[in-house]
Design a protein around this motif. Structure first.
Motif, PDB file in Angstrom:
ATOM      1  N   ILE A  22       8.493   4.864  -9.527  1.00 21.66           N
ATOM      2  CA  ILE A  22       8.523   4.762  -8.061  1.00 21.66           C
ATOM      3  C   ILE A  22       7.659   5.783  -7.338  1.00 21.66           C
ATOM      4  N   LEU A  23       7.333   6.891  -7.989  1.00 24.75           N
ATOM      5  CA  LEU A  23       6.591   7.924  -7.271  1.00 24.75           C
ATOM      6  C   LEU A  23       5.113   7.567  -7.149  1.00 24.75           C
ATOM      7  N   PRO A  24       4.530   7.786  -5.977  1.00 29.78           N
ATOM      8  CA  PRO A  24       3.109   7.518  -5.790  1.00 29.78           C
ATOM      9  C   PRO A  24       2.270   8.648  -6.381  1.00 29.78           C
ATOM     10  N   THR A  25       0.987   8.463  -6.430  1.00 27.00           N
ATOM     11  CA  THR A  25       0.106   9.556  -6.830  1.00 27.00           C
ATOM     12  C   THR A  25       0.021  10.549  -5.673  1.00 27.00           C
ATOM     13  N   GLY A  26      -0.468  11.744  -5.967  1.00 30.38           N
ATOM     14  CA  GLY A  26      -0.566  12.749  -4.915  1.00 30.38           C
ATOM     15  C   GLY A  26       0.690  13.592  -4.826  1.00 30.38           C
ATOM     16  N   GLU A  27       0.872  14.218  -3.672  1.00 31.88           N
ATOM     17  CA  GLU A  27       1.986  15.156  -3.498  1.00 31.88           C
ATOM     18  C   GLU A  27       3.298  14.455  -3.178  1.00 31.88           C
ATOM     19  N   THR A  28       4.381  14.912  -3.822  1.00 32.91           N
ATOM     20  CA  THR A  28       5.728  14.407  -3.550  1.00 32.91           C
ATOM     21  C   THR A  28       6.689  15.590  -3.465  1.00 32.91           C
ATOM     22  N   LEU A  29       7.469  15.628  -2.393  1.00 28.01           N
ATOM     23  CA  LEU A  29       8.476  16.668  -2.205  1.00 28.01           C
ATOM     24  C   LEU A  29       9.830  16.133  -2.670  1.00 28.01           C
ATOM     25  N   ILE A  30      10.446  16.827  -3.621  1.00 23.31           N
ATOM     26  CA  ILE A  30      11.702  16.369  -4.215  1.00 23.31           C
ATOM     27  C   ILE A  30      12.772  17.437  -4.022  1.00 23.31           C
ATOM     28  N   SER A  31      13.791  17.126  -3.221  1.00 21.62           N
ATOM     29  CA  SER A  31      14.901  18.060  -3.020  1.00 21.62           C
ATOM     30  C   SER A  31      16.025  17.749  -4.002  1.00 21.62           C
ATOM     31  N   VAL A  32      16.613  18.799  -4.550  1.00 15.23           N
ATOM     32  CA  VAL A  32      17.597  18.651  -5.613  1.00 15.23           C
ATOM     33  C   VAL A  32      18.806  19.532  -5.331  1.00 15.23           C
ATOM     34  N   THR A  33      20.000  18.996  -5.551  1.00 11.56           N
ATOM     35  CA  THR A  33      21.198  19.816  -5.442  1.00 11.56           C
ATOM     36  C   THR A  33      21.462  20.481  -6.788  1.00 11.56           C
ATOM     37  N   GLY A  34      22.461  21.340  -6.832  1.00 13.99           N
ATOM     38  CA  GLY A  34      22.795  22.010  -8.086  1.00 13.99           C
ATOM     39  C   GLY A  34      23.927  21.297  -8.804  1.00 13.99           C
ATOM     40  N   GLY A  35      24.566  21.997  -9.707  1.00 15.39           N
ATOM     41  CA  GLY A  35      25.691  21.432 -10.440  1.00 15.39           C
ATOM     42  C   GLY A  35      25.399  21.262 -11.921  1.00 15.39           C
ATOM     43  N   ARG A  36      26.467  21.133 -12.704  1.00 13.33           N
ATOM     44  CA  ARG A  36      26.319  21.029 -14.159  1.00 13.33           C
ATOM     45  C   ARG A  36      25.592  19.763 -14.583  1.00 13.33           C
ATOM     46  N   THR A  37      25.873  18.652 -13.902  1.00 15.64           N
ATOM     47  CA  THR A  37      25.224  17.391 -14.282  1.00 15.64           C
ATOM     48  C   THR A  37      23.717  17.481 -14.116  1.00 15.64           C
ATOM     49  N   LEU A  38      23.261  17.920 -12.946  1.00 15.43           N
ATOM     50  CA  LEU A  38      21.812  17.973 -12.704  1.00 15.43           C
ATOM     51  C   LEU A  38      21.140  19.073 -13.519  1.00 15.43           C
TER      52      LEU A  38
END
Length: 346
Positions: free
Chosen positions: A140-156
Motif C-alpha cells: 500500500i505504501l507509495p514511493t517517496g516519503e511516508t510518515l508512519i506514527s506508531v504507538t508503543g506496547g508489547r505487541t508492537l
C-alpha cells in the motif's frame, strides 16, 4: 479453474487426500508457531495422540520439512516455505477469506486480516502479525516519503522485529511516536518501537521525549521548543498510523493511573484502551487520560490506519474499540480473537 475449485474437485474424488494435506499443514503450522517444540506439547496443542503424531512427523522429517533436536522439532527453511505456500492455497478453501469478510462487516471497518492461531496460547502468532504487516505496507505504501506514527506496547514491540529492509526500496520511511511514554518499560515505549522499526526497515525515526500525561500548562510552553514542535508537526501529518488495542485493566496499571482514576475505569466497566481513551463494551468513553500526541478523533484524516491485536482475551477490547475506530481501519488479528467475536455476535 481457480485453486479453490481445484481443491473442491480433489475433495470430491479423493476426500482423504485433502484431509491429509490439511492435517499435515496444521502440524507444520503449529510447529512454526511453537518451535522448538516437543512431541508431547505439540500433541496436546493439536489434541491428538503422540503415536498418531509420530507417524506424521516422521514423514515430514523424511521429506526434509522438519528437523528434530534435544530442544524439540523445528521447521527447515524449505518447511517454512512450504507452510507459507500451503497457507495461501488453503485459505479460501478453509474459509479464511469468508471469516475475514464476516469479521470486517461485524466490526464495521474496511478490512480484517485473520492469521492462524491464538496469540494467548501461541506467542509466535505475534511474529506472524509483523510479517503480515510487512507485506501489507509493501503493497500500500507509495514511493517517496511516508510518515508512519506508531504507538508503543508489547505487541508492537514484537511486531517491529519482523519488518524488513525491502520496505525502504524506493521509499523514505520516517517512523514517529504517536504519543509520549507511559511509564512503561523503555523497550516497549513508542520511541523504542519507532527506533526498532526504522532499524529493521533501514528507515529513519524521530523521537519525542515528552511524558504523554504532561499538564496542559506545561505543554503550552514545551511545544514552543523546536525539537518538540518539529516532531509533533510531523505526527499530525502522518500518512500511516499503526496502533495496538489494550485491555482496560492492564492499561490502567501500565499508565500508572491513580487509585481514583482506576476506580473510575472499573466503575465504568471499561474493557478497552487505545490512545489514552478507555471504553466500555458498548464503545462508550468512560475515562480519558490527558495526553499529548494523536487522539482517536485524529485518525479520520489519516489515510492508512492499521490496528494490531490478537488472542481470545483481546476479543472484548477489539469489539469495544472498533465502535469508535474510523471506518477505513485495517485490523490484523488472529483466529483466537476473531472466532470469539463472531461467536458472541452471530
Amino acid at each position: 479453474m481457480t485453486n479453490n475449485e481445484d481443491l473442491e474437485l480433489l475433495d470430491l474424488v479423493a476426500p482423504d487426500f485433502i484431509k491429509t494435506v490439511e492435517k499435515r499443514f496444521m502440524i507444520l503450522q503449529s510447529i512454526s508457531l511453537m518451535e522448538p517444540v516437543g512431541r508431547r506439547t505439540l500433541a496436546d496443542g493439536l489434541d491428538v495422540t503422540e503415536r498418531s503424531l509420530r507417524t506424521e512427523t516422521d514423514m515430514l522429517r523424511k521429506q526434509g520439512l522438519i528437523t528434530s533436536s534435544k530442544s524439540g522439532m523445528s521447521l527447515t527453511r524449505n518447511g517454512g516455505h512450504v507452510t507459507d505456500q500451503l497457507g495461501k492455497m488453503l485459505a479460501d478453501y478453509q474459509g479464511t477469506a469468508l471469516l475475514e469478510k464476516q469479521l470486517s462487516q461485524k466490526l464495521g471497518i474496511a478490512r480484517c486480516i485473520v492469521l492462524p492461531g491464538n496469540a494467548d496460547k501461541q506467542p509466535r502468532v505475534v511474529d506472524s502479525f509483523g510479517r503480515r504487516l510487512n507485506q501489507l505496507l509493501g503493497s500500500i505504501l507509495p514511493t517517496g516519503e511516508t510518515l508512519i506514527s506508531v504507538t508503543g506496547g508489547r505487541t508492537l514491540a514484537k511486531v517491529a522485529r519482523n519488518l524488513s529492509p525491502d520496505l525502504s526500496k524506493n521509499r523514505r520511511l520516517i517512523f514517529l511516536p504517536a504519543r509520549g511514554g507511559v511509564g512503561e518499560s523503555v523497550v516497549i515505549q513508542a520511541n523504542s518501537v519507532c527506533a526498532e522499526m526504522a532499524e529493521k526497515t533501514q528507515g529513519q525515526y524521530r523521537a519525542m521525549y515528552l511524558p504523554e500525561d504532561i499538564s496542559e500548562k506545561s505543554f503550552e510552553s514545551l511545544q514552543k521548543e523546536a525539537s518538540i514542535k518539529s516532531v509533533l508537526d510531523l505526527i499530525y501529518r502522518s500518512d500511516v498510523v499503526i496502533h495496538s488495542i489494550g485491555s482496560a485493566s492492564i492499561m490502567a496499571d501500565r499508565r500508572n493511573l491513580s487509585r481514583g482514576e482506576k476506580q473510575m475505569v472499573a466503575e465504568g466497566e471499561a474493557v478497552a484502551e487505545a490512545f489514552g481513551d478507555f471504553f466500555d463494551q458498548s464503545g462508550r468513553l468512560v475515562y480519558k487520560v490527558p495526553r499529548i500526541g494523536l487522539h482517536v478523533r485524529d485518525l479520520d484524516r489519516i489515510k492508512y490506519v492499521i490496528a494490531i491485536a490478537g488472542g481470545s482475551e483481546k476479543a472484548s477490547a477489539i469489539q469495544s474499540y472498533m465502535k469508535n475506530a474510523p471506518s477505513h481501519t485495517i485490523l490484523i488479528t488472529d483466529e483466537g480473537a476473531s472466532k470469539l467475536i463472531l461467536r458472541d455476535n452471530p
